[in-house]
Design an enzyme around this catalytic site. Sequence first.
Site, short mmCIF file in Angstrom:
data_model
loop_
_atom_site.label_atom_id
_atom_site.label_comp_id
_atom_site.label_asym_id
_atom_site.label_seq_id
_atom_site.Cartn_x
_atom_site.Cartn_y
_atom_site.Cartn_z
N ASP A 107 38.24 -69.10 -70.83
CA ASP A 107 36.87 -68.61 -70.91
C ASP A 107 36.24 -68.56 -69.52
O ASP A 107 36.52 -69.41 -68.67
CB ASP A 107 36.05 -69.53 -71.83
CG ASP A 107 34.73 -68.91 -72.26
OD1 ASP A 107 34.60 -67.67 -72.16
OD2 ASP A 107 33.83 -69.65 -72.68
N ASN A 113 36.64 -59.90 -80.14
CA ASN A 113 36.57 -59.20 -78.86
C ASN A 113 36.64 -57.68 -79.01
O ASN A 113 36.25 -56.95 -78.09
CB ASN A 113 37.69 -59.66 -77.92
CG ASN A 113 37.50 -61.07 -77.39
OD1 ASN A 113 38.46 -61.74 -77.04
ND2 ASN A 113 36.25 -61.53 -77.35
#
Length: 246
Positions: free
Chosen positions: A21, A69
């Site tokens: 991340d 995503n």
Amino acid sequence: MSLLDQIDKNKLPKHVAVIMDGNGRWAKEKGKLRVFGHQNGVVAVRDTVEGAVAAGIPFITLYAFSTENWNRPKLEVMALMELLVATINKETKTLMDNGVRLNAIGNLSLLPERCRRQLEEAIHKTSANSRCTLTLALSYSSRWEIVEAAKKLAQKVQEGDIAPDDINEQLFSESLTTGDMPDPELMIRTSGEFRISNYLLWQLAYAELYFTQKLWPDFRREDLYEAIIDYQKRERRFGMTSEQVN
């Protein structure tokens, strides 16, 4: 003494899972587009995987792209898919040199055909490697995975291959996409976020969680080693008391 030398090779986690991340924030801090962060995140992947091999970690799984995503801006998703193809082509030699077997989990049918083809070729080419298994969680959702496992078992019951009472934790685990590997004992998340984000929810039941403020493009093997050293200092009780464990 180096961080690698401080690791107790007798207490290594067999499987390390990572949530990579912070690519977008890393790029934004530098006044760049988000894809610039993803491009530099590839360097972190290479060094982390090579570090895992050097430490003797048999399995490492990276959360590369979630089903959520797909909802990102179309241009970013397209750039990510192109980056994935380019990275697989470029890094297959590195995997071969390090004895790493490539694997992938997730709803791979959603990947563009060219991307899926390159991925399958790399998986086939590295299939005989045995030092470490690198699994990419692509188009992955843990809830999707659990539902698919339930469907698979329901189908077996319907066809008479198993009875409902045959279904237990072991059989369910074997029906997941990770059924041929041990559950992660250590989960690392970068960028200072404290969430699991729909990642390996069943498999992480007893994993030790490690969070670092470092953004993924800055993560290196030394950071992996720090996480492993921290893991080795923890007492893993699995519901028992300290006295029982010791």
